[in-house]
Design a protein around this motif. Structure first.
Motif, mmCIF file in Angstrom:
data_model
loop_
_atom_site.group_PDB
_atom_site.id
_atom_site.type_symbol
_atom_site.label_atom_id
_atom_site.label_comp_id
_atom_site.label_asym_id
_atom_site.label_seq_id
_atom_site.Cartn_x
_atom_site.Cartn_y
_atom_site.Cartn_z
ATOM 1 N N LEU A 85 0.829 -1.201 0.000
ATOM 2 C CA LEU A 85 0.000 0.000 0.000
ATOM 3 C C LEU A 85 0.865 1.255 0.000
ATOM 4 O O LEU A 85 0.612 2.200 -0.758
ATOM 5 C CB LEU A 85 -0.938 -0.016 1.218
ATOM 6 N N GLU A 86 1.915 1.262 0.818
ATOM 7 C CA GLU A 86 2.814 2.422 0.877
ATOM 8 C C GLU A 86 3.583 2.607 -0.425
ATOM 9 O O GLU A 86 3.679 3.712 -0.944
ATOM 10 C CB GLU A 86 3.801 2.278 2.048
ATOM 11 N N ARG A 87 4.136 1.507 -0.959
ATOM 12 C CA ARG A 87 4.967 1.593 -2.165
ATOM 13 C C ARG A 87 4.163 1.968 -3.400
ATOM 14 O O ARG A 87 4.594 2.794 -4.202
ATOM 15 C CB ARG A 87 5.665 0.257 -2.436
ATOM 16 N N VAL A 88 3.000 1.344 -3.574
ATOM 17 C CA VAL A 88 2.283 1.456 -4.839
ATOM 18 C C VAL A 88 1.211 2.541 -4.817
ATOM 19 O O VAL A 88 0.998 3.229 -5.813
ATOM 20 C CB VAL A 88 1.675 0.085 -5.230
ATOM 21 N N PHE A 89 0.555 2.727 -3.679
ATOM 22 C CA PHE A 89 -0.578 3.661 -3.610
ATOM 23 C C PHE A 89 -0.353 4.794 -2.616
ATOM 24 O O PHE A 89 -1.304 5.427 -2.167
ATOM 25 C CB PHE A 89 -1.865 2.893 -3.274
ATOM 26 N N ASP A 90 0.907 5.027 -2.273
ATOM 27 C CA ASP A 90 1.262 6.133 -1.374
ATOM 28 C C ASP A 90 0.464 6.098 -0.079
ATOM 29 O O ASP A 90 0.088 7.120 0.474
ATOM 30 C CB ASP A 90 1.082 7.477 -2.087
ATOM 31 N N GLY A 91 0.138 4.886 0.373
ATOM 32 C CA GLY A 91 -0.562 4.717 1.644
ATOM 33 C C GLY A 91 -2.060 4.978 1.581
ATOM 34 O O GLY A 91 -2.729 4.925 2.607
ATOM 35 N N SER A 93 -5.538 3.864 1.051
ATOM 36 C CA SER A 93 -6.376 2.665 0.932
ATOM 37 C C SER A 93 -7.462 2.843 -0.120
ATOM 38 O O SER A 93 -7.758 1.912 -0.878
ATOM 39 C CB SER A 93 -7.025 2.334 2.278
ATOM 40 N N SER A 94 -8.057 4.023 -0.162
ATOM 41 C CA SER A 94 -9.148 4.238 -1.118
ATOM 42 C C SER A 94 -8.654 4.116 -2.557
ATOM 43 O O SER A 94 -9.374 3.610 -3.423
ATOM 44 C CB SER A 94 -9.806 5.596 -0.882
ATOM 45 N N SER A 95 -7.422 4.542 -2.826
ATOM 46 C CA SER A 95 -6.872 4.404 -4.176
ATOM 47 C C SER A 95 -6.674 2.940 -4.533
ATOM 48 O O SER A 95 -6.936 2.526 -5.666
ATOM 49 C CB SER A 95 -5.525 5.132 -4.282
ATOM 50 N N LEU A 96 -6.219 2.149 -3.574
ATOM 51 C CA LEU A 96 -6.048 0.717 -3.794
ATOM 52 C C LEU A 96 -7.390 0.057 -4.096
ATOM 53 O O LEU A 96 -7.523 -0.689 -5.073
ATOM 54 C CB LEU A 96 -5.413 0.061 -2.568
ATOM 55 N N VAL A 97 -8.389 0.339 -3.280
ATOM 56 C CA VAL A 97 -9.711 -0.276 -3.454
ATOM 57 C C VAL A 97 -10.321 0.165 -4.787
ATOM 58 O O VAL A 97 -10.861 -0.665 -5.529
ATOM 59 C CB VAL A 97 -10.641 0.066 -2.263
ATOM 60 N N ALA A 98 -10.206 1.460 -5.109
ATOM 61 C CA ALA A 98 -10.759 1.957 -6.376
ATOM 62 C C ALA A 98 -10.086 1.280 -7.564
ATOM 63 O O ALA A 98 -10.756 0.865 -8.516
ATOM 64 C CB ALA A 98 -10.594 3.475 -6.453
ATOM 65 N N ASN A 103 -10.660 -2.676 -11.998
ATOM 66 C CA ASN A 103 -9.892 -3.606 -12.829
ATOM 67 C C ASN A 103 -10.166 -5.075 -12.538
ATOM 68 O O ASN A 103 -9.419 -5.936 -12.988
ATOM 69 C CB ASN A 103 -8.394 -3.323 -12.661
ATOM 70 N N THR A 104 -11.246 -5.352 -11.813
ATOM 71 C CA THR A 104 -11.563 -6.724 -11.448
ATOM 72 C C THR A 104 -13.040 -6.987 -11.704
ATOM 73 O O THR A 104 -13.895 -6.167 -11.376
ATOM 74 C CB THR A 104 -11.260 -6.963 -9.945
ATOM 75 N N LYS A 105 -13.318 -8.139 -12.292
ATOM 76 C CA LYS A 105 -14.703 -8.568 -12.489
ATOM 77 C C LYS A 105 -15.140 -9.288 -11.220
ATOM 78 O O LYS A 105 -14.582 -10.321 -10.857
ATOM 79 C CB LYS A 105 -14.779 -9.498 -13.706
#
Length: 124
Positions: A85-91, A93-98, A103-105
């Protein structure tokens, strides 16, 4: 004990240990046979590395070592998730979930589970 970071290859070894512990080194090698193209010496090196990282412990039994986990899988999952989460989405959580949702069915059952989790979060 703080959970340490483990590599992708070490995750494969740890999943075998978590699922079947306690296990002798040769049992870990057998469990990974056909799954990974590693020589037995490579797997034994990873076991020793995980012992040094204090993720595994072992006890000698005759002429073999029997390994068991010193950390819970859930603790390692939390650590890896936080790191990702820190590395990819700058911490964020909402960006990760969005990103995941876009991108998922998802099946209707999965959507219902997610709604339940969101409702529980909102209630807290």
């Amino acid at each position: 004990m703080a959970v340490v970071s483990i590599s992708d290859a070490e995750w494969q070894v740890m999943n075998v240990i978590w699922d079947r512990q306690p296990l002798a080194a040769q049992d870990v090698v057998a469990a990974l046979d056909g799954y990974a193209e590693w020589a037995p010496a490579t797997i034994k090196t990873m076991l020793h590395r995980l012992v040094r990282k204090e993720v595994l412990t072992y006890e000698p039994q005759g002429n073999r070592y029997v390994y068991r986990s010193r950390v819970k899988r859930s603790d390692c999952v939390k650590q890896a998730s936080r790191s990702f989460l820190e590395r990819v989405f700058d911490g964020q959580s909402s960006s990760l979930v969005a990103h995941f949702l876009r991108n998922t069915k998802l099946s209707p059952e999965e959507i219902a589970k997610l709604r339940t989790i969101l409702d529980e979060q909102e209630a807290q």
